[in-house]
Design a protein around this motif. Sequence first.
Motif, PDB file in Angstrom:
ATOM      1  N   HIS A   1       0.838  -1.201   0.000  1.00 22.09           N
ATOM      2  CA  HIS A   1       0.000   0.000   0.000  1.00 22.09           C
ATOM      3  C   HIS A   1       0.875   1.255   0.000  1.00 22.09           C
ATOM      4  O   HIS A   1       1.752   1.408   0.838  1.00 22.09           O
ATOM      5  CB  HIS A   1      -0.930  -0.016   1.211  1.00 22.09           C
ATOM      6  CG  HIS A   1      -1.967  -1.084   1.104  1.00 22.09           C
ATOM      7  ND1 HIS A   1      -3.233  -0.843   0.633  1.00 22.09           N
ATOM      8  CD2 HIS A   1      -1.901  -2.415   1.362  1.00 22.09           C
ATOM      9  CE1 HIS A   1      -3.912  -1.971   0.622  1.00 22.09           C
ATOM     10  NE2 HIS A   1      -3.123  -2.941   1.055  1.00 22.09           N
ATOM     11  N   LEU A   2       0.603   2.118  -0.971  1.00 20.66           N
ATOM     12  CA  LEU A   2       1.299   3.386  -1.102  1.00 20.66           C
ATOM     13  C   LEU A   2       0.319   4.492  -0.717  1.00 20.66           C
ATOM     14  O   LEU A   2      -0.871   4.398  -1.012  1.00 20.66           O
ATOM     15  CB  LEU A   2       1.787   3.583  -2.535  1.00 20.66           C
ATOM     16  CG  LEU A   2       2.628   2.444  -3.122  1.00 20.66           C
ATOM     17  CD1 LEU A   2       2.986   2.743  -4.567  1.00 20.66           C
ATOM     18  CD2 LEU A   2       3.873   2.208  -2.291  1.00 20.66           C
ATOM     19  N   PHE A   3       0.830   5.530  -0.088  1.00 20.38           N
ATOM     20  CA  PHE A   3      -0.037   6.583   0.430  1.00 20.38           C
ATOM     21  C   PHE A   3       0.392   7.954  -0.067  1.00 20.38           C
ATOM     22  O   PHE A   3       1.591   8.274  -0.032  1.00 20.38           O
ATOM     23  CB  PHE A   3       0.004   6.595   1.965  1.00 20.38           C
ATOM     24  CG  PHE A   3      -0.503   5.331   2.585  1.00 20.38           C
ATOM     25  CD1 PHE A   3      -1.826   5.220   2.977  1.00 20.38           C
ATOM     26  CD2 PHE A   3       0.335   4.239   2.776  1.00 20.38           C
ATOM     27  CE1 PHE A   3      -2.308   4.053   3.551  1.00 20.38           C
ATOM     28  CE2 PHE A   3      -0.130   3.068   3.348  1.00 20.38           C
ATOM     29  CZ  PHE A   3      -1.457   2.975   3.739  1.00 20.38           C
TER      30      PHE A   3
ATOM     31  N   THR B   1       7.799  10.780  -5.807  1.00 15.38           N
ATOM     32  CA  THR B   1       8.472  10.406  -4.562  1.00 15.38           C
ATOM     33  C   THR B   1       7.832   9.164  -3.948  1.00 15.38           C
ATOM     34  O   THR B   1       8.528   8.254  -3.491  1.00 15.38           O
ATOM     35  CB  THR B   1       8.424  11.581  -3.556  1.00 15.38           C
ATOM     36  OG1 THR B   1       9.031  12.723  -4.161  1.00 15.38           O
ATOM     37  CG2 THR B   1       9.157  11.247  -2.280  1.00 15.38           C
ATOM     38  N   VAL B   2       6.509   9.115  -3.952  1.00 13.38           N
ATOM     39  CA  VAL B   2       5.781   7.958  -3.408  1.00 13.38           C
ATOM     40  C   VAL B   2       6.124   6.697  -4.208  1.00 13.38           C
ATOM     41  O   VAL B   2       6.415   5.642  -3.631  1.00 13.38           O
ATOM     42  CB  VAL B   2       4.258   8.222  -3.414  1.00 13.38           C
ATOM     43  CG1 VAL B   2       3.477   6.953  -3.118  1.00 13.38           C
ATOM     44  CG2 VAL B   2       3.901   9.323  -2.427  1.00 13.38           C
ATOM     45  N   LEU B   3       6.103   6.798  -5.528  1.00 12.53           N
ATOM     46  CA  LEU B   3       6.394   5.642  -6.376  1.00 12.53           C
ATOM     47  C   LEU B   3       7.855   5.207  -6.249  1.00 12.53           C
ATOM     48  O   LEU B   3       8.154   4.017  -6.186  1.00 12.53           O
ATOM     49  CB  LEU B   3       6.049   5.946  -7.830  1.00 12.53           C
ATOM     50  CG  LEU B   3       4.566   6.160  -8.123  1.00 12.53           C
ATOM     51  CD1 LEU B   3       4.370   6.621  -9.563  1.00 12.53           C
ATOM     52  CD2 LEU B   3       3.757   4.910  -7.837  1.00 12.53           C
ATOM     53  N   LEU B   4       8.753   6.167  -6.207  1.00 15.11           N
ATOM     54  CA  LEU B   4      10.177   5.858  -6.073  1.00 15.11           C
ATOM     55  C   LEU B   4      10.458   5.129  -4.764  1.00 15.11           C
ATOM     56  O   LEU B   4      11.298   4.229  -4.714  1.00 15.11           O
ATOM     57  CB  LEU B   4      11.006   7.145  -6.172  1.00 15.11           C
ATOM     58  CG  LEU B   4      12.495   6.978  -6.380  1.00 15.11           C
ATOM     59  CD1 LEU B   4      12.784   6.233  -7.683  1.00 15.11           C
ATOM     60  CD2 LEU B   4      13.183   8.323  -6.393  1.00 15.11           C
ATOM     61  N   SER B   5       9.740   5.482  -3.712  1.00 14.43           N
ATOM     62  CA  SER B   5       9.922   4.804  -2.422  1.00 14.43           C
ATOM     63  C   SER B   5       9.541   3.322  -2.502  1.00 14.43           C
ATOM     64  O   SER B   5       9.954   2.531  -1.662  1.00 14.43           O
ATOM     65  CB  SER B   5       9.106   5.494  -1.329  1.00 14.43           C
ATOM     66  OG  SER B   5       7.727   5.223  -1.485  1.00 14.43           O
ATOM     67  N   ALA B   6       8.768   2.962  -3.515  1.00 15.73           N
ATOM     68  CA  ALA B   6       8.383   1.568  -3.737  1.00 15.73           C
ATOM     69  C   ALA B   6       9.226   0.916  -4.836  1.00 15.73           C
ATOM     70  O   ALA B   6       8.856  -0.130  -5.373  1.00 15.73           O
ATOM     71  CB  ALA B   6       6.902   1.501  -4.104  1.00 15.73           C
ATOM     72  N   ASN B   7      10.339   1.548  -5.179  1.00 14.99           N
ATOM     73  CA  ASN B   7      11.246   1.050  -6.225  1.00 14.99           C
ATOM     74  C   ASN B   7      10.585   0.966  -7.594  1.00 14.99           C
ATOM     75  O   ASN B   7      10.868   0.063  -8.378  1.00 14.99           O
ATOM     76  CB  ASN B   7      11.856  -0.306  -5.840  1.00 14.99           C
ATOM     77  CG  ASN B   7      12.779  -0.187  -4.653  1.00 14.99           C
ATOM     78  OD1 ASN B   7      13.547   0.769  -4.543  1.00 14.99           O
ATOM     79  ND2 ASN B   7      12.686  -1.132  -3.742  1.00 14.99           N
ATOM     80  N   ILE B   8       9.699   1.917  -7.863  1.00 15.61           N
ATOM     81  CA  ILE B   8       9.115   2.055  -9.191  1.00 15.61           C
ATOM     82  C   ILE B   8       9.826   3.212  -9.857  1.00 15.61           C
ATOM     83  O   ILE B   8       9.891   4.315  -9.296  1.00 15.61           O
ATOM     84  CB  ILE B   8       7.591   2.306  -9.098  1.00 15.61           C
ATOM     85  CG1 ILE B   8       6.904   1.090  -8.456  1.00 15.61           C
ATOM     86  CG2 ILE B   8       7.012   2.588 -10.486  1.00 15.61           C
ATOM     87  CD1 ILE B   8       5.442   1.297  -8.131  1.00 15.61           C
TER      88      ILE B   8
END
Length: 116
Positions: A81-83, A101-108
Amino acid sequence: MAFDDLEKVIIVEGRTDKKKIETVVNEPVEIICTNGTISISKLDELIEHLFNKDVYILVDADSAGDKLRKQFKREFPEARHLFIDKTYREVATAPEHHIATVLLSANIDVHAEFLL
């Protein structure tokens, strides 16, 4: 490349959310819209499709998004889950740099221009 070949899947609520994500992401990912709600039969069908994929849930920071998130936590606990920040409330209206930033934190992988 067919969607079945893609390893990463991002689940969002609506088409405007999908368009926002598509502008930011810099790798092949499948983006699935739930259109705000999802029936149990549709969810079961979706879970079968998502087997052995990296699944990310990115929904609005509101009551509808919370309800959808709870449903996915129950039915698909493997999803990550991304927020978005609650001040933006909606994925579609959040600034691209925040989404990146949110996506990058999930290695996307994201387009570097959105990280400046």
